[in-house]
Design an enzyme around this catalytic site. Structure first.
Site, short mmCIF file in Angstrom:
data_model
loop_
_atom_site.label_atom_id
_atom_site.label_comp_id
_atom_site.label_asym_id
_atom_site.label_seq_id
_atom_site.Cartn_x
_atom_site.Cartn_y
_atom_site.Cartn_z
N PHE A 1 -0.80 16.18 3.80
CA PHE A 1 -1.19 15.56 2.53
C PHE A 1 0.05 15.38 1.66
O PHE A 1 0.75 16.32 1.32
CB PHE A 1 -2.25 16.38 1.79
CG PHE A 1 -2.85 15.57 0.67
CD1 PHE A 1 -3.82 14.62 0.92
CD2 PHE A 1 -2.37 15.72 -0.63
CE1 PHE A 1 -4.33 13.83 -0.11
CE2 PHE A 1 -2.89 14.93 -1.67
CZ PHE A 1 -3.87 13.99 -1.40
N ASP B 1 -0.72 10.74 -5.54
CA ASP B 1 -1.21 11.81 -6.43
C ASP B 1 -2.02 12.87 -5.70
O ASP B 1 -2.46 12.67 -4.56
CB ASP B 1 -2.12 11.21 -7.51
CG ASP B 1 -3.49 10.84 -6.93
OD1 ASP B 1 -3.52 10.09 -5.93
OD2 ASP B 1 -4.52 11.32 -7.44
N GLU C 1 0.85 -1.19 0.00
CA GLU C 1 0.00 0.00 0.00
C GLU C 1 0.89 1.24 0.00
O GLU C 1 2.02 1.19 0.50
CB GLU C 1 -0.91 -0.07 1.25
CG GLU C 1 -1.78 1.12 1.51
CD GLU C 1 -2.87 1.35 0.47
OE1 GLU C 1 -2.54 1.52 -0.71
OE2 GLU C 1 -4.06 1.41 0.85
N ASP C 2 0.39 2.33 -0.55
CA ASP C 2 1.18 3.56 -0.54
C ASP C 2 1.15 4.23 0.83
O ASP C 2 2.18 4.61 1.37
CB ASP C 2 0.73 4.54 -1.64
CG ASP C 2 -0.77 4.81 -1.62
OD1 ASP C 2 -1.50 4.22 -0.78
OD2 ASP C 2 -1.24 5.62 -2.46
N LYS D 1 0.35 7.13 8.59
CA LYS D 1 -0.06 8.33 9.33
C LYS D 1 -0.91 7.88 10.51
O LYS D 1 -2.14 7.92 10.46
CB LYS D 1 -0.92 9.24 8.42
CG LYS D 1 -0.14 9.98 7.35
CD LYS D 1 -0.88 11.20 6.81
CE LYS D 1 -1.91 10.85 5.79
NZ LYS D 1 -2.34 12.00 4.94
N ASP E 1 -3.81 5.48 6.19
CA ASP E 1 -4.37 6.74 6.69
C ASP E 1 -5.43 6.41 7.75
O ASP E 1 -5.10 6.09 8.88
CB ASP E 1 -4.91 7.51 5.48
CG ASP E 1 -5.35 8.92 5.79
OD1 ASP E 1 -4.70 9.59 6.58
OD2 ASP E 1 -6.37 9.36 5.21
#
Ligand code: 5GP
Ligand code: MG
Length: 172
Positions: A149, A156, A96-97, A128, A100
């Protein structure tokens, strides 16, 4: 609107950390065949770098779960690109990037678990923890970061900045 990006994690630091993660995974799964399950689109760059450093028999699959609209979480999850392979009996490593709220990985983890893999591990480039809403943690974390962010290295903003070689904070 003017968008400014400040570097949070440099290309060199990312490379070093990806090498470390690949070494840990290679040791953990030594002698096994693994299926890397890359979550589209954000984890593509990370996954592409990671798999090239693995000393394991590695398969690559993709899944796409959508929960995000611009910079706001909609809270709704959709399987936009479902898994093409069977999971049963396989060693699944989800990439996963960014972790969150945790909704995406929780949703995916539950779907995968129901299909009886030999094992599942979650690898996230970024975490995070301050934003977590559901109870989930990754087995391997690239970098723990503050609640900003992030763009670049696959991530992106409205489909821009995925190609940046570093991880940056988008200041608006
Ligand atoms: P979660 O389900 O954990 O709330 O959200 C995970 C997904 O939200 C990530 O895979 C990513 O696509 C998106 N996301 C969360 N935080 C950020 C961020 O800081 N920047 C970008 N570009 N996407 C984010
Ligand atoms: Mg993602």
């Amino acid at each position: 609107m003017n968008e400014k990006i400040s570097v949070l994690i440099s290309e060199e630091k990312i490379k070093k950390r990806v090498d470390e993660l690949a070494a840990q995974l290679s040791e953990c799964y030594s002698g096994e065949t693994v299926t890397m399950l890359c979550t589209l689109k954000g984890a593509v760059v990370f996954t592409a770098d990671l798999i090239r450093k693995l000393t394991l028999d590695t398969r690559l699959e993709f899944v796409r779960i959508s929960s995000y609209d611009g910079t706001e979480s909609t809270g709704k999850l959709k399987m936009k690109y479902p898994l093409e392979c069977s999971v049963k009996g396989k060693h699944i490593i989800v990439t996963e990037d960014i972790l969150d709220t945790g909704r995406t990985l929780k949703f995916l983890h539950e779907q995968l678990k129901a299909q009886e893999p030999a094992s599942i591990k979650l690898v996230t480039l970024l975490d995070k923890p301050d934003r977590r809403i559901v109870d989930i943690s990754a087995d391997y974390v690239g970098f723990t970061i503050p609640d900003k962010f992030i763009v670049g290295y696959g991530l992106d903003h409205d489909q821009k900045y995925r190609n940046l070689p570093y991880i940056g904070v988008l200041e608006q």
